[in-house]
Write an enzyme that holds these catalytic residues in place. Structure first.
Site, PDB file in Angstrom:
ATOM      1  N   ASP A 112      23.449 -23.330 -14.154  1.00  0.00           N
ATOM      2  CA  ASP A 112      23.598 -23.119 -15.593  1.00  0.00           C
ATOM      3  C   ASP A 112      22.229 -23.167 -16.275  1.00  0.00           C
ATOM      4  O   ASP A 112      21.518 -24.164 -16.166  1.00  0.00           O
ATOM      5  CB  ASP A 112      24.528 -24.234 -16.110  1.00  0.00           C
ATOM      6  CG  ASP A 112      24.717 -24.186 -17.610  1.00  0.00           C
ATOM      7  OD1 ASP A 112      24.232 -23.228 -18.246  1.00  0.00           O
ATOM      8  OD2 ASP A 112      25.350 -25.119 -18.132  1.00  0.00           O
ATOM      9  N   TYR A 118      28.707 -11.419 -30.855  1.00  0.00           N
ATOM     10  CA  TYR A 118      27.777 -11.043 -29.775  1.00  0.00           C
ATOM     11  C   TYR A 118      26.428 -10.641 -30.384  1.00  0.00           C
ATOM     12  O   TYR A 118      25.379 -11.174 -30.014  1.00  0.00           O
ATOM     13  CB  TYR A 118      28.353  -9.888 -28.944  1.00  0.00           C
ATOM     14  CG  TYR A 118      27.327  -9.244 -28.058  1.00  0.00           C
ATOM     15  CD1 TYR A 118      26.819  -9.923 -26.960  1.00  0.00           C
ATOM     16  CD2 TYR A 118      26.826  -7.974 -28.338  1.00  0.00           C
ATOM     17  CE1 TYR A 118      25.840  -9.340 -26.163  1.00  0.00           C
ATOM     18  CE2 TYR A 118      25.861  -7.390 -27.544  1.00  0.00           C
ATOM     19  CZ  TYR A 118      25.366  -8.074 -26.456  1.00  0.00           C
ATOM     20  OH  TYR A 118      24.398  -7.503 -25.676  1.00  0.00           O
TER      21      TYR A 118
END
Ligand code: UFG
Length: 324
Positions: free
Chosen positions: A50, A140
């Site tokens: 991550d 987004y």
């Protein structure tokens, strides 16, 4: 050495292959949520993890002599960003901040950022240059817009130098067919059209036939993935030569309607593509075409794929032999 976040994704993996073939040493960090380990070339280290994890980032920056980060990692489904905005702000914006903070801790100050024409929102003028107003119309686009603002502030306050590259529609694949576009779920026009041509899907939906465009369907600017890769390398070269932070559009500067794209997909595949007309898809601007004059002039960028037929030929090659 370059740290490539999201290097197992569609655009990232093509950059990794490109830079490996142009004398760079990439290392990939990818959580493989949407990326494919098969897309990372042999010999390139792949760290599965991550990018928001400071401990992992410290380990990577301590272990490898990294001088620059090329940052592709992001979620990119516009529709999902509307229904689950937290996912987009947390990953695309907040986790990017963790990467920038790790760079600061380790004295790495060159950053290439995957931005998007979605940071502009609805077009006010077409073609759009870098000075076009930015008013993203979905989370987004906003998540990427926020990163651009963070980069500007970091660049003024700290030693960070960045280049933000605002892509229009990335398309095509490796001309040798080794890697290509593979999203799950797939939402993009060209791969879906080619899968209909192959008989893997029964038909394609044409979202909106009543736009104010010559044939009523949406117009987009498709740019080949290797031309995008080349621009990243030129941007990095410029930062390494000491240039200041900057922002560039990347597009072919040519607009094709959905109907025109489908026609070229039929020509390239030699197959008929069944289609059904559907209502407009929410959040689709009618016409997005880049002015990429600045990238040509300042970066010396020269896209090699001059027309959409050539781009779609590489996408077709991939669809015919895809292995992930
Ligand atoms: N389209 C169809 N049918 C389909 C898929 C797409 O008609 O099955 C149409 C869309 O409505 C749009 C055009 O084809 O008019 C292109 O759609 P894509 O989904 O291929 O690409 P977008 O322009 O929506 O998205 C691209 C990038 C996004 C980015 C966006 C910025 O893929 O990541 O540009 O506007 F956010």
């Amino acid at each position: 050495m370059i740290l490539v976040t999201g290097g197992a994704g569609y655009i990232g993996s093509h950059f990794v292959l490109y830079c490996k073939e142009h004398g760079e040493q990439p290392i990939v960090l990818d959580n493989l949520v949407y990326g494919h380990k098969e897309a990372v070339p042999a010999g390139v280290p792949l760290i599965v993890g991550d990018m928001g994890d400071p401990k992992l980032l410290d380990e990577i920056f301590t272990r490898y002599p990294i001088d620059a980060v090329v940052h592709f990692a992001a979620y990119a489904y516009v529709g999902e960003s509307v229904t689950d905005p937290a996912k987009y702000y947390l990953n695309n914006t907040v986790a990017t901040l963790a990467v920038l903070e790790a760079m600061r801790r380790h004295g790495v100050n060159k950053f290439i950022f995957s931005s998007t024409c979605a940071t502009y929102g609805n077009p006010v003028t077409v073609p759009m240059d870098e000075l076009h107003p930015q008013a993203p119309i979905n989370p987004y686009g906003q998540s990427k817009y926020f990163v651009e603002q963070i980069l500007k502030a970091y660049s003024l306050a700290y030693s960070l130098k960045f280049v933000a590259l605002r892509y229009f529609n990335a398309a095509g694949g490796d001309p040798e067919g080794r890697i290509g576009e593979s999203h799950d779920p797939e939402t993009h026009l060209i791969p879906i059209a080619l899968q209909v041509a192959q008989g893997k899907r029964p038909q394609i939906s044409v979202f909106g036939t009543d736009y104010d465009t010559p044939d009523g369907t949406c117009i987009r600017d498709y740019i080949h993935i290797l031309d995008l890769a080349q621009a990243h390398q030129l941007a990095l070269k410029r930062l390494r030569e000491g240039a200041d932070s900057d922002i560039f559009n990347l597009g072919s500067e040519q607009g094709y309607s959905v109907n025109e794209v489908l026609r070229i997909c039929e020509k390239v595949s030699g197959r008929k593509i069944a289609r059904v007309n559907e209502p407009r898809r929410a959040g689709d601007p009618p016409r997005l075409v880049a002015s990429a004059a600045k990238a040509r002039a300042v970066l010396g960028w020269a896209p090699t794929f001059q027309n959409l037929d050539a781009i779609i030929e590489t996408a077709w090659k991939w669809e015919e032999k895809r292995h992930y």
